[in-house]
Write a protein that holds these residues in place. Structure first.
Motif, PDB file in Angstrom:
ATOM      1  N   ARG A  23       0.808  -1.225   0.000  1.00  0.00           N
ATOM      2  CA  ARG A  23       0.000   0.000   0.000  1.00  0.00           C
ATOM      3  C   ARG A  23       0.842   1.277   0.000  1.00  0.00           C
ATOM      4  N   PRO A  24       1.866   1.408   0.853  1.00  0.00           N
ATOM      5  CA  PRO A  24       2.692   2.625   0.786  1.00  0.00           C
ATOM      6  C   PRO A  24       3.406   2.795  -0.555  1.00  0.00           C
ATOM      7  N   GLN A  25       3.839   1.691  -1.155  1.00  0.00           N
ATOM      8  CA  GLN A  25       4.501   1.775  -2.460  1.00  0.00           C
ATOM      9  C   GLN A  25       3.531   2.267  -3.526  1.00  0.00           C
ATOM     10  N   GLN A  26       2.292   1.818  -3.476  1.00  0.00           N
ATOM     11  CA  GLN A  26       1.289   2.278  -4.429  1.00  0.00           C
ATOM     12  C   GLN A  26       1.018   3.775  -4.270  1.00  0.00           C
ATOM     13  N   LYS A  27       0.998   4.260  -3.030  1.00  0.00           N
ATOM     14  CA  LYS A  27       0.803   5.688  -2.784  1.00  0.00           C
ATOM     15  C   LYS A  27       1.951   6.502  -3.358  1.00  0.00           C
ATOM     16  N   ARG A  28       3.189   6.039  -3.155  1.00  0.00           N
ATOM     17  CA  ARG A  28       4.357   6.748  -3.691  1.00  0.00           C
ATOM     18  C   ARG A  28       4.319   6.782  -5.215  1.00  0.00           C
ATOM     19  N   GLN A  29       3.961   5.662  -5.839  1.00  0.00           N
ATOM     20  CA  GLN A  29       3.884   5.618  -7.293  1.00  0.00           C
ATOM     21  C   GLN A  29       2.818   6.578  -7.815  1.00  0.00           C
ATOM     22  N   LYS A  30       1.714   6.675  -7.115  1.00  0.00           N
ATOM     23  CA  LYS A  30       0.638   7.578  -7.518  1.00  0.00           C
ATOM     24  C   LYS A  30       1.103   9.032  -7.414  1.00  0.00           C
ATOM     25  N   GLN A  31       1.830   9.389  -6.349  1.00  0.00           N
ATOM     26  CA  GLN A  31       2.335  10.745  -6.179  1.00  0.00           C
ATOM     27  C   GLN A  31       3.339  11.102  -7.275  1.00  0.00           C
ATOM     28  N   VAL A  32       4.232  10.179  -7.608  1.00  0.00           N
ATOM     29  CA  VAL A  32       5.232  10.428  -8.652  1.00  0.00           C
ATOM     30  C   VAL A  32       4.545  10.613  -9.994  1.00  0.00           C
ATOM     31  N   LYS A  33       3.590   9.765 -10.297  1.00  0.00           N
ATOM     32  CA  LYS A  33       2.859   9.869 -11.570  1.00  0.00           C
ATOM     33  C   LYS A  33       2.129  11.214 -11.655  1.00  0.00           C
TER      34      LYS A  33
END
Length: 87
Positions: A23-33
C-alpha cells in the motif's frame, strides 16, 4: 473449525504484508505519476540521473530541458525525479 483456525495466521500475514509494503509503495507511485503529469513550462526539475534543468517544452510523453549553459535536452517524463521549483 480446525481448518479456519489454521488459515487465520496466513490471512493475517498477507494482510500485514499488504499494509506495510504494498500500500505505501502504491501511494508513492501515484504521487510520482501525478507530479510527472503536472509538469509545466518553467519548472525547475532534477532527473533521476541528477541533471538539473528547467522545463523548456512539454509533449505528451517527453519534455525538453534547458540546462544552465543554454543546451536543450529531450527526456521522457518518467525521468523526472522531483520538481525543485514550480513556475
Amino acid at each position: 473449525m480446525e481448518i479456519l483456525s489454521s488459515l487465520v495466521p496466513i490471512i493475517l500475514f498477507i494482510l500485514l504484508f499488504w499494509l506495510i509494503l504494498i500500500r505505501p509503495q502504491q501511494k508513492r507511485q501515484k504521487q510520482v505519476k501525478e507530479m510527472q503529469t503536472n509538469l509545466q513550462k518553467g519548472d525547475r526539475i532534477i532527473t533521476i540521473g541528477g541533471l538539473h534543468g528547467t522545463v523548456h517544452a512539454l509533449d505528451e510523453g517527453s519534455l525538453v530541458l534547458e540546462v544552465e549553459d543554454g543546451t536543450k535536452l529531450t527526456y521522457d517524463r518518467s525521468a523526472v525525479r522531483e520538481v525543485v521549483q514550480s513556475s
